[in-house]
Every structure is written in structure tokens, then in C-alpha cells.
Motif scaffolding. Structure first.
Motif, PDB file in Angstrom:
ATOM      1  N   LEU A 256      14.213  16.450  59.676  1.00 61.34           N
ATOM      2  CA  LEU A 256      13.716  15.244  59.743  1.00 61.34           C
ATOM      3  C   LEU A 256      13.846  14.511  58.216  1.00 61.34           C
ATOM      4  N   LEU A 257      14.746  13.370  58.307  1.00 60.17           N
ATOM      5  CA  LEU A 257      14.860  12.726  57.024  1.00 60.17           C
ATOM      6  C   LEU A 257      13.846  11.616  56.882  1.00 60.17           C
ATOM      7  N   ILE A 258      12.906  11.449  55.909  1.00 61.96           N
ATOM      8  CA  ILE A 258      12.030  10.335  55.750  1.00 61.96           C
ATOM      9  C   ILE A 258      12.557   9.542  54.611  1.00 61.96           C
ATOM     10  N   VAL A 259      12.683   7.909  54.751  1.00 59.64           N
ATOM     11  CA  VAL A 259      13.108   7.392  53.793  1.00 59.64           C
ATOM     12  C   VAL A 259      12.195   6.111  53.696  1.00 59.64           C
ATOM     13  N   GLY A 260      11.616   6.030  52.655  1.00 56.91           N
ATOM     14  CA  GLY A 260      10.468   4.783  52.375  1.00 56.91           C
ATOM     15  C   GLY A 260       9.664   5.204  51.282  1.00 56.91           C
ATOM     16  N   SER A 261       8.790   4.002  51.066  1.00 54.61           N
ATOM     17  CA  SER A 261       7.997   4.130  49.946  1.00 54.61           C
ATOM     18  C   SER A 261       6.565   3.321  50.257  1.00 54.61           C
ATOM     19  N   GLY A 262       5.552   3.502  49.708  1.00 58.02           N
ATOM     20  CA  GLY A 262       4.396   2.838  49.866  1.00 58.02           C
ATOM     21  C   GLY A 262       3.207   3.846  49.324  1.00 58.02           C
ATOM     22  N   THR A 263       1.891   3.520  49.643  1.00 60.22           N
ATOM     23  CA  THR A 263       0.632   3.888  49.128  1.00 60.22           C
ATOM     24  C   THR A 263       0.428   5.478  49.475  1.00 60.22           C
ATOM     25  N   GLU A 264       1.096   5.926  50.676  1.00 60.60           N
ATOM     26  CA  GLU A 264       1.063   7.071  50.947  1.00 60.60           C
ATOM     27  C   GLU A 264       2.355   8.050  50.711  1.00 60.60           C
ATOM     28  N   PHE A 265       3.131   7.552  50.029  1.00 62.36           N
ATOM     29  CA  PHE A 265       4.243   8.413  49.653  1.00 62.36           C
ATOM     30  C   PHE A 265       3.954   9.528  49.064  1.00 62.36           C
ATOM     31  N   ASP A 266       3.067   9.481  47.949  1.00 59.62           N
ATOM     32  CA  ASP A 266       2.647  10.768  47.202  1.00 59.62           C
ATOM     33  C   ASP A 266       2.012  12.018  47.927  1.00 59.62           C
ATOM     34  N   LYS A 267       1.381  11.102  49.253  1.00 64.72           N
ATOM     35  CA  LYS A 267       0.453  12.306  50.148  1.00 64.72           C
ATOM     36  C   LYS A 267       1.584  12.930  50.783  1.00 64.72           C
ATOM     37  N   ILE A 268       2.663  12.428  51.528  1.00 64.48           N
ATOM     38  CA  ILE A 268       3.592  13.003  51.929  1.00 64.48           C
ATOM     39  C   ILE A 268       4.292  14.138  50.903  1.00 64.48           C
ATOM     40  N   ASN A 269       4.745  13.607  49.907  1.00 63.40           N
ATOM     41  CA  ASN A 269       5.402  14.441  48.861  1.00 63.40           C
ATOM     42  C   ASN A 269       4.612  15.623  48.405  1.00 63.40           C
ATOM     43  N   LYS A 270       3.237  15.439  48.319  1.00 62.35           N
ATOM     44  CA  LYS A 270       2.337  16.577  48.096  1.00 62.35           C
ATOM     45  C   LYS A 270       2.069  17.590  49.079  1.00 62.35           C
ATOM     46  N   TYR A 271       2.315  17.224  50.368  1.00 62.56           N
ATOM     47  CA  TYR A 271       2.273  18.285  51.207  1.00 62.56           C
ATOM     48  C   TYR A 271       3.776  19.036  51.108  1.00 62.56           C
ATOM     49  N   LEU A 272       4.690  18.217  51.044  1.00 65.15           N
ATOM     50  CA  LEU A 272       6.180  18.997  51.246  1.00 65.15           C
ATOM     51  C   LEU A 272       6.280  19.827  50.121  1.00 65.15           C
ATOM     52  N   VAL A 273       5.777  19.483  48.881  1.00 68.68           N
ATOM     53  CA  VAL A 273       5.866  20.454  47.704  1.00 68.68           C
ATOM     54  C   VAL A 273       4.908  21.708  47.968  1.00 68.68           C
ATOM     55  N   GLU A 274       3.821  21.300  48.272  1.00 67.89           N
ATOM     56  CA  GLU A 274       2.913  22.632  48.464  1.00 67.89           C
ATOM     57  C   GLU A 274       3.378  23.581  49.757  1.00 67.89           C
ATOM     58  N   SER A 275       3.759  22.758  50.771  1.00 68.05           N
ATOM     59  CA  SER A 275       4.109  23.674  51.960  1.00 68.05           C
ATOM     60  C   SER A 275       5.738  24.189  51.697  1.00 68.05           C
ATOM     61  N   LYS A 276       6.318  23.722  50.847  1.00 71.24           N
ATOM     62  CA  LYS A 276       7.893  24.165  50.805  1.00 71.24           C
ATOM     63  C   LYS A 276       8.462  24.148  52.045  1.00 71.24           C
ATOM     64  N   GLN A 277       8.390  23.218  52.548  1.00 74.28           N
ATOM     65  CA  GLN A 277       8.985  23.033  54.105  1.00 74.28           C
ATOM     66  C   GLN A 277      10.645  22.712  53.766  1.00 74.28           C
ATOM     67  N   THR A 278      11.528  23.185  54.354  1.00 77.20           N
ATOM     68  CA  THR A 278      12.680  22.805  54.317  1.00 77.20           C
ATOM     69  C   THR A 278      13.648  22.342  55.299  1.00 77.20           C
ATOM     70  N   ASN A 279      12.911  21.974  56.291  1.00 76.39           N
ATOM     71  CA  ASN A 279      13.619  21.055  57.277  1.00 76.39           C
ATOM     72  C   ASN A 279      13.268  19.635  57.358  1.00 76.39           C
ATOM     73  N   VAL A 280      12.532  19.157  56.167  1.00 69.94           N
ATOM     74  CA  VAL A 280      12.231  17.972  55.897  1.00 69.94           C
ATOM     75  C   VAL A 280      12.655  17.522  54.493  1.00 69.94           C
ATOM     76  N   ARG A 281      13.177  16.245  54.400  1.00 69.14           N
ATOM     77  CA  ARG A 281      13.737  15.555  53.083  1.00 69.14           C
ATOM     78  C   ARG A 281      13.130  14.229  52.998  1.00 69.14           C
ATOM     79  N   LEU A 282      12.238  14.083  51.870  1.00 67.28           N
ATOM     80  CA  LEU A 282      11.771  12.935  51.563  1.00 67.28           C
ATOM     81  C   LEU A 282      12.487  11.872  50.426  1.00 67.28           C
TER      82      LEU A 282
END
Length: 400
Positions: A256-282
Motif C-alpha cells: 500500500l502506497l499512501i501519498v498525501g498530507s494533512g492534519t492526520e499525516f503525523d498520526k499515520i507516520n507515528k503508527y508506521l514507525v512504531e509498528s515497523k510495517q514493511t508493506n506500506v510506504r507513506l
């Protein structure tokens, strides 16, 4: 005919395009004299400027930050826009008489600007209703319906409808909503004028180029590529999107490739950093031509909307997916008529936002059937060509 278009969404830069650029280019190509006024947010540190862009006179007015910012700053900047635009018209277009004024929402605070031009030039007025505010903010709990600010914006909304000679809505559900919630509005002036573009010709990407792009974004060759492009804010129901990310974390053949910005970007980024999920790119930012390249190698386009909406949204991002012949997987509220369009066009699968099992079922259907993805994608492209092209929107607007 001399046309003035007021909007907050007119991208700057060579080869930049969206539905409004395409529509204004259609007006220009039909022999009209076209002027555009749009905002230039202060974050870009540029002053007000008038330039010719592909034959169109574009006045970019320095304003406060309206997009990708907090509610308070957005609210203040939105309130100031009509005064700033009106002042710019008096300075730059003082001696230019307009026959038609077109304006899009957001914002609903173009009232004074439109009133001024309509009175000065006896112009016809046409509203492209892309956003029903303040009800969308009420739905999300951002403002209270009976609060002073809620009542203020509701009064602005009603006045905008009142001064509009015609109101073009994105879909039938939008028409029905406007009429049922605004009984004072003449039903004869409310019509469907859908999100529309001038679609690029479909192109076949070489296996070498496809492999190069996948390698650039670390996308495995065998994975089915899902792409989300657009705003990442409260309207998108980001909590559910994160539940979807958790759902696919252990799936081996999905990326899953997510391309975008907005007020909730950091929330998604925080989840990805903490979960170390490898099949998603933001990705926070991508040039339009780069994103279009991604769509040429994508397999499915994604749409997310918050489940609490009572207004029928119809995201313009779907036009891009259909342009590139991608099937659409959507999770939205129940009030939108996206699902009806999917059924009519046979171009996508829908589930209610929050229904993870329903989403998982639709995901499995698309993920396991390449032919279905191809067929649905082409159905979407054909439906786009038949219903969502700028020549049709042009004809609707000028028919009055």
C-alpha cells in the motif's frame, strides 16, 4: 464570453492540473476569455501576482493558510478570503466586465466577492458545490451546529445559495441533499454538474519502466499495489485507515502506497514507525507527473471517508483512478452515492467505513482476481469518458 473563476484549488507550476485547470482550459479552448482568482497561502512566502498561464489570466492572491493547517487558522483565513479577493478584483480587474462568474466550494465565504461582481457587471453566477459546509464540520464534531460559529457559517452557506443563479452538484445525492435541507432554494436551479477532467490517453508502460518504479519505492514485484492519493485529514477517517494497515500487515502479496498530507499525516507516520510495517510506504509530497507515473503501475485505487458524514461526499480523486483504468476500493459513510456509481459502472467495490470485515472481503476479491481488476478498471475508464469529462461540464454550465 468573459469568465471569472474563483477557487482555492488552482495548482501552480508548469504542467500542474486538476479538475478546475481542465475545466478552465475547456472554457479557453471554446473561445472564451478566462480569468482565475485563487489563493496563494502565506506559507509559500510569495506576494500577490498576476500572470498568464496557458492563455488564462491567473491572479494568485496572498492569503492566510487555508489548507493543511489547524481549524482555528483555517477558520480565520477562510473568513478573510472574500475581502482579500474583492480587494484584488478592484485593483487588478477594475475595468474588466465579466459575463459569467463561476466559483467552487470550499470556501462558502465567497459571498461578498460574488455579490460585488454580480452587482457591478450584471454577471450570471454559477456555483460548483464540492463541499457542504458547515455540516461536514458538524458531522465530524469540529463545530457544534447551534454554536455561534456554526450558525454564522450556515447563514453564509444559505446566502451563497441564494445569490447563485445555478448550483452544480457532484451527484444526484448532493442535489437531493441541497434541496431537502434548503427548502428556500429554487429546485430548478440545482442540477448535477459532476467532477470532470480532460483524461489523458491511456498508455502502456514498459516492463522495464514498471520494474524501475517499483524498485524506486521498494515495492515487491509480485505484490498487488494499492494506492491512496489525497488529503490525510479528519474527513478521511484515518482511524479506520490505520485499522486497514494493521489488517494487511502480515499479508505477503499486498503493498500500500499512501501519498498525501494533512492534519492526520503525523498520526499515520507515528503508527508506521512504531509498528515497523514493511508493506506500506507513506509519502508526504509527490509531483503530479510522478503520482501519475505511480498510477500507471498501480493495481487498485483507494478511497476513505469518515463514517459519521451525513452529507454525500464524492471525492474527485476517483477521477484520477478512473483516468488510469484502476478499479476502486472504497470505505465510506452510507450517505454518499459512490456505491451506486460503482454498481452502475461496475468499476469498484464498496463497504461502510468501520466495517473491517466487509473491507477485508472486498480486498480479498480484488487481490485474488487480476482479470476482475483489469475489467473493473477499464469499466471505470469508459464510464469516466461517458460521464465525467470537461466538455460535458462546460455544456451544462453554459446551457443557461
Amino acid at each position: 464570453m468573459r469568465v471569472l473563476f474563483l477557487t482555492l484549488a488552482y495548482p501552480e507550476g508548469e504542467n500542474s492540473r486538476n479538475l478546475y485547470v481542465d475545466l478552465m482550459q475547456e472554457f479557453y479552448a471554446r473561445g472564451n476569455e478566462v480569468y482565475v482568482i485563487c489563493q496563494r497561502e502565506k506559507r509559500y512566502e510569495k506576494e500577490t501576482e498576476l500572470n498568464e498561464e496557458t492563455g488564462i489570466q491567473v491572479l494568485r492572491v496572498r492569503t492566510g493558510n487555508v489548507t493543511k493547517t489547524g481549524f482555528i487558522e483555517k477558520g480565520i483565513s477562510t473568513l478573510l478570503i472574500e475581502t482579500q479577493f474583492k480587494k484584488a478584483i478592484k485593483k487588478y480587474f477594475k475595468h474588466i466586465k465579466f459575463d459569467l462568474v463561476i466559483y467552487s466550494t470550499p470556501p462558502i465565504t465567497f459571498v461578498k466577492t460574488v455579490e460585488y461582481i454580480k452587482k457591478r457587471d450584471k454577471s450570471k453566477t454559477y456555483l460548483l458545490l464540492k463541499d457542504i459546509f458547515p455540516q461536514n464540520a458538524v458531522d465530524l464534531g469540529i463545530i457544534k451546529e447551534k454554536s455561534l460559529i456554526g450558525q454564522y457559517f450556515r447563514a453564509k452557506e444559505k446566502k451563497l445559495y441564494g445569490i447563485s443563479d445555478h448550483i452544480g452538484c457532484m451527484s444526484k445525492a448532493n442535489v437531493d441533499y441541497v434541496i431537502s435541507h434548503n427548502p428556500e432554494v429554487d429546485t430548478a436551479k440545482v442540477e448535477i454538474c459532476p467532477n470532470s477532467i480532460n483524461p489523458l490517453a491511456l498508455s502502456v508502460i514498459s516492463p522495464w519502466k514498471k520494474s524501475e518504479l517499483r524498485e524506486k519505492f521498494n515495492i515487491p514485484d509480485k505484490s498487488v499495489l494499492y494506492v491512496y492519493g489525497g488529503n490525510l485529514g479528519k474527513p478521511q477517517g484515518i482511524d479506520f485507515l490505520i485499522e486497514v494497515l494493521k489488517l494487511i500487515k502480515e499479508m505477503k502479496n499486498i503493498f500500500l502506497l499512501i501519498v498525501g498530507s494533512g492534519t492526520e499525516f503525523d498520526k499515520i507516520n507515528k503508527y508506521l514507525v512504531e509498528s515497523k510495517q514493511t508493506n506500506v510506504r507513506l509519502e508526504k509530497y509527490m509531483l503530479k507527473n510522478e503520482f501519475d507515473e505511480i498510477l500507471t503501475i498501480a493495481d487498485v485505487g483507494l478511497v476513505f471517508l469518515d463514517s459519521r458524514f451525513t452529507i454525500p461526499n464524492f471525492p474527485s480523486r476517483m477521477n484520477s483512478y478512473m483516468e488510469f483504468a484502476l478499479p476502486i476500493l472504497a470505505a465510506t459513510d452510507v450517505n454518499t452515492d459512490i456505491n451506486k456509481m460503482f454498481q452502475d459502472a461496475n468499476c469498484g467495490l464498496w463497504s461502510q467505513s468501520g466495517d473491517l470485515k466487509g473491507f477485508e472481503k472486498n480486498l480479498a476479491v480484488l487481490n485474488e482476481n487480476e482479470k476482475l481488476r483489469t475489467d473493473m478498471g477499464m469499466n471505470g475508464r469508459l464510464y469516466l469518458e461517458a460521464n465525467f469529462t470537461v466538455d460535458k461540464s462546460y455544456n451544462i454550465i453554459v446551457s443557461h
